[in-house]
Design an enzyme around this catalytic site. Structure first.
Site, mmCIF file in Angstrom:
data_model
loop_
_atom_site.group_PDB
_atom_site.id
_atom_site.type_symbol
_atom_site.label_atom_id
_atom_site.label_comp_id
_atom_site.label_asym_id
_atom_site.label_seq_id
_atom_site.Cartn_x
_atom_site.Cartn_y
_atom_site.Cartn_z
ATOM 1 N N LYS A 84 0.699 -1.262 -0.057
ATOM 2 C CA LYS A 84 0.041 -0.020 -0.023
ATOM 3 C C LYS A 84 0.859 1.281 -0.108
ATOM 4 C CE LYS A 84 -4.423 -0.887 -0.317
ATOM 5 N NZ LYS A 84 -5.594 -0.246 -0.648
ATOM 6 N N ASP B 242 -9.668 0.779 5.742
ATOM 7 C CA ASP B 242 -9.772 -0.435 6.484
ATOM 8 C C ASP B 242 -8.412 -1.078 6.843
ATOM 9 O OD1 ASP B 242 -8.856 -1.321 4.232
ATOM 10 O OD2 ASP B 242 -10.976 -1.832 3.173
#
Ligand SMILES: Cc1ncc(COP(=O)(O)O)c(C=O)c1O
Length: 407
Positions: free
Chosen positions: A85, A134
């Protein structure tokens, strides 16, 4: 059926909107393109600690699955954040700061080096970025904000684990828990950014905010570009199994391989938890389709009920098929990878990180699915191990050992 994995129901559907000959056209190029990748590589490779992540090969599992070769891009160490990410969120923070500082200075160009070297710290330290997450995206945005010196507020939804919350705070961000789903938290981050004059760094879009989600996707494309360089070039890749939440990662992988290889690109197969299968539903219908109700999943990073419209531009014409899997498959695959099956390397992989591979495993042991996907003894398959032990306690609980003891 293999003795390794029990038979667990799953759903597979071919994407009716894909054609082999479809060209990588303007709509796709607006998301993934050579210039975007070049800029992302230049910026990201200058960050401290950058190294291409390893591409592992799993010959024993490939034999078990009845395919030719299986490659696993291991993201469990990327910049110490334990997932792929940072390539997206932190990169989008840097691009956002470059644009904003240029506006404030009335200058045409502020470079990525200017931001990384904190040349305009007095301006940047006054700016606030925000995002909903999340888990992994927020960690990435918070890490980027700390690296470049701006303020950061991250929205998490009700199901994000306390350990993932703490991991975001560790990078100096303020974390706010929002009592709804991931998609609700996304909307809250947009609203607060508007009210407070903050800069929202979403990894998804409904089409209104484009710059940051496009930057996120172009940053992810660095992972595809690394893999293309690492794969053997004597036997082309035939399939990629790509886990999808909002679809940014899958769009970047599918898009980058499509841009590079044209009609001979590998087949992309999306994999989602069955209760959050917004891609499966959208491809079935031919239009973005929202999944309501409880979309909570063990594969936390994939618990999204709404697709990203930027990803749609690539994945609607570019995805070969979509699979939905049950939550119970992911822990089996985590344990399998941790065991270092036969001569395969032992691998630390988190809940969302294993899902692409889990989709491949489900399809490989089912003859009609093999035929539909064209999986044979000659197939060369790539999966992305998109996270390691991002929640250590959960990992220990599932695998029975701390992640540090694996490998
Ligand atoms: C580990 C991991 N893998 C895959 C994904 C899916 O990425 P996307 O939401 O871009 O489809 C996520 C999203 O949070 C994730 O955390």
């Amino acid at each position: 059926m293999s003795h390794l994995f029990p038979k667990i129901p799953f759903q597979l559907a071919k994407n009716r909107w894909v054609t082999v000959e479809a060209e990588f056209g303007d709509r796709q190029r607006a998301v993934i393109n050579k210039e975007g990748l070049a800029e992302a590589r230049k910026c990201i490779s200058a960050w401290p600690g950058y190294a291409a992540t390893p591409l592992l090969e799993l010959p024993a599992l490939a034999r078990e699955l009845g395919i030719g070769r299986l490659f696993y891009k291991q993201e469990s160490e990327r910049f110490g954040l334990r997932s792929f990410k940072p390539l997206g969120g932190a990169y989008a923070v840097q691009q956002c700061l470059m644009r904003e500082v240029a506006i404030r200075l009335d200058r045409k160009i502020v470079t990525s080096d200017d931001i990384l070297s904190r040349k305009y710290d007095t301006i940047v330290s006054d700016l606030t970025v925000t995002a909903a997450t999340d888990g992994n995206h927020g960690r990435s945005v918070a890490w980027g904000a700390q690296l470049f010196g701006c303020r950061c507020v991250i929205y998490i939804n009700k199901t994000v684990t306390p350990e993932r919350e703490k991991a975001i705070e560790a990078y100096g961000a303020e974390v706010r828990r929002y009592p709804g789903s991931y998609d609700d938290a996304v909307r809250e981050a947009f609203d607060i950014a508007k009210r407070e004059n903050w800069f929202v760094i979403p990894d998804t879009t409904d089409g209104n905010v484009i710059d940051a989600p496009r930057d996120v996707t172009q940053g992810y494309a660095v992972m595809a570009a690394e893999a293309i360089e690492q794969l053997p070039d004597n036997k082309p890749l035939t399939h990629m199994f790509l886990q999808a939440g909002v679809g940014g990662m899958a769009a970047a992988m599918c898009g980058q391989f499509w841009l590079e290889f044209g009609a001979s690109k590998p087949r992309s197969i999306l994999v989602e938890p069955e209760q959050a299968a917004c891609w499966f539903a959208s491809l079935e219908k031919g239009e973005p389709t929202v999944i309501d109700g409880d979309i909570d999943s063990f594969m936390a990073g994939l618990a999204c009920g709404e697709i990203s419209s930027l990803a749609w531009e690539i994945l609607k014409p570019g995805t070969f098929a979509a699979i939905t899997i049950k939550d119970e498959v992911a822990p089996l695959v985590m344990r399998h990878l941790a065991s270092g099956f036969n001569d395969d390397p032992a691998i630390v992989a988190g809940e969302s990180g294993v899902s692409g591979l889990a989709g491949l495993i489900m399809a490989s042991f089912d003859e009609p699915s093999r035929q539909m996907l064209g999986l044979t003894q000659n197939s060369v398959v790539l999966v992305f191990g998109s996270e390691g032990a991002t929640d250590e306690t959960m990992y220990h609980h599932i695998v029975g050992r701390p992640w540090q003891e694996i490998a």
